[in-house]
Write a protein that holds these residues in place. Structure first.
Motif, short mmCIF file in Angstrom:
data_model
loop_
_atom_site.label_atom_id
_atom_site.label_comp_id
_atom_site.label_asym_id
_atom_site.label_seq_id
_atom_site.Cartn_x
_atom_site.Cartn_y
_atom_site.Cartn_z
N SER A 36 -2.76 -3.53 1.05
CA SER A 36 -2.47 -2.14 0.68
C SER A 36 -1.69 -1.39 1.74
N ALA A 52 7.51 5.25 0.69
CA ALA A 52 6.81 5.60 -0.55
C ALA A 52 5.81 4.50 -0.91
N SER A 53 6.18 3.25 -0.71
CA SER A 53 5.27 2.14 -1.03
C SER A 53 4.04 2.18 -0.14
N CYS A 54 4.19 2.70 1.06
CA CYS A 54 3.06 2.84 1.98
C CYS A 54 2.06 3.83 1.37
N CYS A 55 2.53 5.00 0.99
CA CYS A 55 1.62 6.01 0.42
C CYS A 55 1.01 5.53 -0.89
N ASP A 56 1.76 4.79 -1.67
CA ASP A 56 1.19 4.23 -2.90
C ASP A 56 0.01 3.32 -2.57
N GLY A 57 0.18 2.48 -1.55
CA GLY A 57 -0.90 1.59 -1.14
C GLY A 57 -2.11 2.34 -0.60
N LYS A 59 -2.98 5.46 -1.32
CA LYS A 59 -3.62 6.16 -2.45
C LYS A 59 -4.43 5.19 -3.32
N ASN A 60 -3.86 4.02 -3.58
CA ASN A 60 -4.58 3.02 -4.39
C ASN A 60 -5.83 2.53 -3.68
N LYS A 63 -8.48 5.20 -3.96
CA LYS A 63 -9.08 5.21 -5.30
C LYS A 63 -10.03 4.03 -5.49
N CYS A 99 0.30 11.17 3.29
CA CYS A 99 0.23 10.59 1.96
C CYS A 99 -0.58 11.44 0.99
#
Length: 117
Positions: A36, A52-57, A59-60, A63, A99
């Motif tokens: 992640s 952006a892929s960093c923040c997606d990871g 956030k995921n 969650k 993020c």
């Protein structure tokens, strides 16, 4: 015939118990944490921007850490992985806010992950 039915019941009980133990220990592994946050490594090492892929990871991962054991597992993984990948504590903490993730604690190399709720 009775013996075969009893074996099936015993096997079913063993499967249920093993599944319960695995679930109780927390579902998030250090491999999942690393996967992640791997797009974040350049930022965490101080050598790049937040992708952006960093923040997606991030956030995921946030969650996915829905239970106390999951959050404690993630904390323990970050605590053990951070020094090995050269992540800077201040950048770990700033990444959380960059993020847009809210955590009730700040990362520290000396934090006690067992106290995280």
């Amino acid at each position: 015939m009775g013996g075969f039915g009893e074996i099936k019941v015993v096997c079913l009980v063993v499967i249920v118990v093993v599944a319960a133990v695995v679930t109780a220990e927390g579902a998030i592994s250090c491999g999942q944490v690393m996967s992640s946050v791997s797009p974040c490594l350049a930022y965490l090492q101080g050598s790049g921007p937040v992708a952006a892929s960093c923040c997606d990871g991030v956030k995921n991962l946030n969650k996915a850490a829905a239970t106390t054991p999951d959050r404690q597992a993630v904390c323990g993984c970050i605590k053990s992985l951070a020094p090995t990948v050269g992540a800077k504590p201040d950048l770990i903490n700033s990444l959380i806010s960059k993020c847009g993730v809210a955590l009730p604690y700040r990362y520290s190399p000396s934090m006690d992950c067992s106290k995280i709720q």
